[in-house]
Design an enzyme around this catalytic site. Structure first.
Site, PDB file in Angstrom:
ATOM      1  N   GLU A   1      -5.982  -7.946  -0.950  1.00  0.00           N
ATOM      2  CA  GLU A   1      -6.776  -7.966   0.209  1.00  0.00           C
ATOM      3  C   GLU A   1      -8.264  -7.829   0.110  1.00  0.00           C
ATOM      4  OE1 GLU A   1      -4.913  -5.560   3.001  1.00  0.00           O
ATOM      5  OE2 GLU A   1      -2.724  -5.996   2.495  1.00  0.00           O
TER       6      GLU A   1
ATOM      7  N   GLU B   1       0.949  -1.249  -0.119  1.00  0.00           N
ATOM      8  CA  GLU B   1       0.128   0.042   0.016  1.00  0.00           C
ATOM      9  C   GLU B   1       0.898   1.098  -0.142  1.00  0.00           C
ATOM     10  OE1 GLU B   1      -2.930  -0.259   3.305  1.00  0.00           O
ATOM     11  OE2 GLU B   1      -4.061  -1.515   1.846  1.00  0.00           O
TER      12      GLU B   1
HETATM   13  C1  GAL Z   1      -4.314  -2.923   5.042  1.00  0.00           C
HETATM   14  C2  GAL Z   1      -2.878  -3.346   5.091  1.00  0.00           C
HETATM   15  C3  GAL Z   1      -2.940  -4.861   5.667  1.00  0.00           C
HETATM   16  C4  GAL Z   1      -3.661  -4.551   6.952  1.00  0.00           C
HETATM   17  C5  GAL Z   1      -4.951  -4.283   6.535  1.00  0.00           C
HETATM   18  C6  GAL Z   1      -5.975  -4.339   7.815  1.00  0.00           C
HETATM   19  O1  GAL Z   1      -4.447  -1.559   4.550  1.00  0.00           O
HETATM   20  O2  GAL Z   1      -2.282  -3.619   3.789  1.00  0.00           O
HETATM   21  O3  GAL Z   1      -1.729  -5.025   6.070  1.00  0.00           O
HETATM   22  O4  GAL Z   1      -3.059  -3.566   7.587  1.00  0.00           O
HETATM   23  O5  GAL Z   1      -5.106  -3.278   5.998  1.00  0.00           O
HETATM   24  O6  GAL Z   1      -5.729  -3.173   8.520  1.00  0.00           O
END
Ligand code: GAL
Length: 669
Positions: free
Chosen positions: A310, A142
């Protein structure tokens, strides 16, 4: 088409890996992403490297046939490094260094950070390039998340000065371009320029920083370029050793507005793009059209299928939790991703971690690691994807409408909002939403790219455009394209100065109008009527004077009642529309129908509330996705006969969907 999970082998005892791998295989989880935060494990002390733990994990999961996305761990420079080289730390807008203790605390322009990153990335790439389990790479995590693109440290200041020197050549040129005679801001050398930290006016004018808008926009561009340059360095390092595809996980439009990276430019560095899709969590619930808009952006950056790296898989939050995904929602959200162009959907995360900042952030499995309701739902999706993959390759919606997304305009408008309540990103969503409601896919484009594959191009608040972009839009219209500009389009030059030509400046000739007077609607509304029916403006009204254009909408209240708010101008074989005001949702819907029909698009399709319909194709086979976001059943009537590609049943006349249910249909032969 397949699913995966974000996995952290380092969070669990090795004895557990076997259970995890077996459960993954059973659920048809084909790919895991690993290692994005593991810097201190790889390099616990300066120059001391440990790779055995990762060797073991790769060999282990590889044996189960599970593929791996291998990450570079640059998002978490370790404690020893920060202590020894504090210049790595980002500085905030007030010039204070960030603290170690979370992540993303580094400056993209720190020489030390760049050097350390390159060294470790080289070792990782060299060691794992040929590992059979690895199928792709992720750079960092990110990039720019949590306002980390714009750093205000000394390294950034120095580099920014060189960047300006390169751009303007002489300081006189910069002075002239920035209009530094205003408020006596004339500079004598590039060395005198400060990075635009919180200024003297910051406390009272924090929305604008009070700084010169041309300087601010340049600074925003410089920061975005710095991230792109850092990314390119990481990508090039991997490429020296590996031919596998390289990506990174991007963010949704709302967060990206804060992140400030030009994703069209950044995406050029990658073989494919991915993003992180959280729908209902501690910080609120995203509406389905907003999520679809984000998917649309992702497929648009490279005009090809993308991944979700994700995807939410449980109740989420850091300090408080959002709701647990109601039964059916994980499946629904996954197919929403697939319908809109995602090829692989990776769930974050496999299992909730019992320690650390994200101990409340649930994955597919709870902390106890036992199979649960969500695991069962994900397994169902995994099995369905197996079935669907027999008939389909990656699907892409068939978009005939495009919205121009200009990061320059977005940043410019974030510097000077123009009127209270106006946000570039929300305005684009207002144009996207009605098409989404009617099952008409919309892509996002730059002004410079090939527009000819679209029948309708919308340019809301395209405040500035390059000469090439303007020419491109004109050529598209000349050849028969339909284009719409909104209020505040064309009013600025590429340096973020107001133009002296009459509004809409750059686009006045194309739109065939002039706007002498405009009314920013603070605390009032204005009534309108036209091809969009009757509508209300809440933010902005241009009093539009047609020059060569024809009036197709008028104001019906205020001192400009009877004056034009919307026009159309013939340009070659095409038409250019100008809409001088914002409109309420109902009028925007009628406007979409009007413009769609003018562009030859069938607009009488699907209009069931809370149902998304996506017409997609993999180039050979078509798929019509019907996604029900309602907590009640719906009936959607169909004009033709279809095969349900999951159940293989025939669908005639109607399709009935239970709450949060999905149908994927293919027209029967
Ligand atoms: C995303 C990040 C993950 C984890 C997830 C939940 O922004 O890439 O590593 O932090 O959010 O907070």
């Amino acid at each position: 088409m397949r699913i995966g999970a974000d996995y952290y082998p380092e969070h669990w005892e090795k004895e557990r890996w076997k259970t995890d791998a077996e459960m993954m295989v059973k659920a048809n989880i084909k790919v895991i992403r690993i290692g994005e935060f593991a810097w201190s494990l790889y390099e616990p002390e300066e120059g001391k490297y440990e790779f055995d733990w990762m060797d073991e994990a790769l060999d282990f999961f590889g044996k189960y046939g599970i593929k791996v996305v291998m990450c570079t761990p640059s998002a978490t420079p370790p404690k020893w490094m920060i202590d020894k080289y504090p210049d790595i730390l980002q500085n905030d807008i007030h010039g204070n260094p960030k603290l170690f203790g979370t992540r993303k605390h580094y400056c993209f322009n720190s020489e030390t950070y760049r050097e350390k990153t390159k060294k470790l990335n080289t070792l990782i790439a060299k060691r794992y390039a040929k590992h059979p389990a690895i199928e792709a790479w992720q750079v960092d995590n990110e990039l720019g998340w949590s306002n980390t693109t714009r750093c205000y440290c000394k390294s950034c200041e120095n580099r920014f000065r060189s960047w300006l020197k390169e751009k303007y050549g002489t300081i006189d040129n910069l002075n002239k371009t920035y209009g530094t005679t205003f408020w006596s801001q004339t500079y004598r050398s590039f060395e005198e320029l400060n990075i635009p930290k919180a200024g003297a006016c910051y406390d009272t004018c924090h929305d604008t920083q009070g700084q010169n808008p041309a300087l601010l926009l340049d600074y925003y561009r410089f920061c975005s370029d710095s991230v792109v340059e850092f990314t390119k360095e990481s990508v090039d390092t991997i490429k020296e050793y590996s031919d596998l595809p390289i990506t990174s996980n991007l963010l949704d439009a709302a967060i990206n507005s804060g992140t400030g990276i030009d994703y069209f430019k950044l995406s050029k560095e990658f073989d494919f793009v991915t993003w992180d899709n959280y729908i209902e969590f501690q910080w609120g619930k995203a509406k389905p059209e907003t999520v679809s808009r984000d998917h649309a952006l992702l497929r648009s950056y490279k005009k090809k299928p993308f991944w979700v790296m994700e995807q939410q898989s449980g109740p989420c939050g850091w300090s408080k939790l959002g709701p647990t995904p109601t039964p059916g929602k994980l499946r629904l959200w996954t197919y929403q991703s697939v319908a809109n162009g995602a090829d692989t959907v990776v769930y974050f995360r496999w299992r909730a971690c019992p320690f650390g900042t994200e101990e409340l952030w649930h994955g597919i499995l709870n902390h106890d690691g036992k199979p649960n309701r969500r695991y069962a739902e994900v397994s169902r999706v995994g099995a369905e994807m197996e079935e669907l993959s027999k008939n389909y390759r990656a699907l892409m919606p068939r978009a005939r409408v495009a919205i121009i997304k200009s990061f320059d305009s977005e940043w410019s408008q974030s510097i000077h909002r123009q009127v209270e309540g106006l946000y570039y990103d929300s305005l684009l969503l207002d144009y996207y939403r009605p098409f989404w409601n009617m099952g008409i896919p919309v892509d996002f484009v730059t002004a410079e790219e090939d527009l000819n594959r679209y029948d309708l191009v919308l340019a809301p608040m395209l405040m500035m455009v390059s000469d090439e972009g303007k020419k491109n839009i004109e050529t598209y219209a000349q050849a028969g394209g339909k284009v719409l500009f909104s209020f505040r389009s064309g009013i600025k030059d590429m340096y973020n100065n107001m133009l002296t030509e009459t509004v809409p400046g750059v686009f006045a000739d194309l739109a065939g109008v002039e706007v002498e007077d405009y009314d920013p609607l603070l605390e009032k509304t204005t009534a309108t009527t036209g091809v969009f029916g009757n509508g209300m403006a809440h933010m902005w009204c241009d009093i539009v004077k047609p020059v060569t254009a024809k009036v197709i909408g008028k104001y019906t209240s205020d001192f400009y009642a009877g004056e034009a708010c919307m026009t159309v101008n013939q340009i070659g074989k095409g038409e250019v529309y100008y809409l001088g005001c914002d409109l309420d949702e109902k009028a925007m819907k009628m406007l979409a129908v009007y413009l769609g029909r003018k562009a030859g698009i069938d607009m009488d399709l699907y209009k069931v509330d809370g149902v998304e319909v996506v017409d997609a194709t993999d180039g050979t086979n078509d798929a019509l996705f019907i996604l029900n976001y309602n907590d009640h059943s719906v009936i959607v009537s169909m004009e033709r006969s279809y095969e349900n590609m999951i159940t293989h049943e025939t669908v005639e006349n109607v399709v009935e969907l239970k709450p949060y249910d999905v149908a994927i249909l293919k027209e029967a032969n």
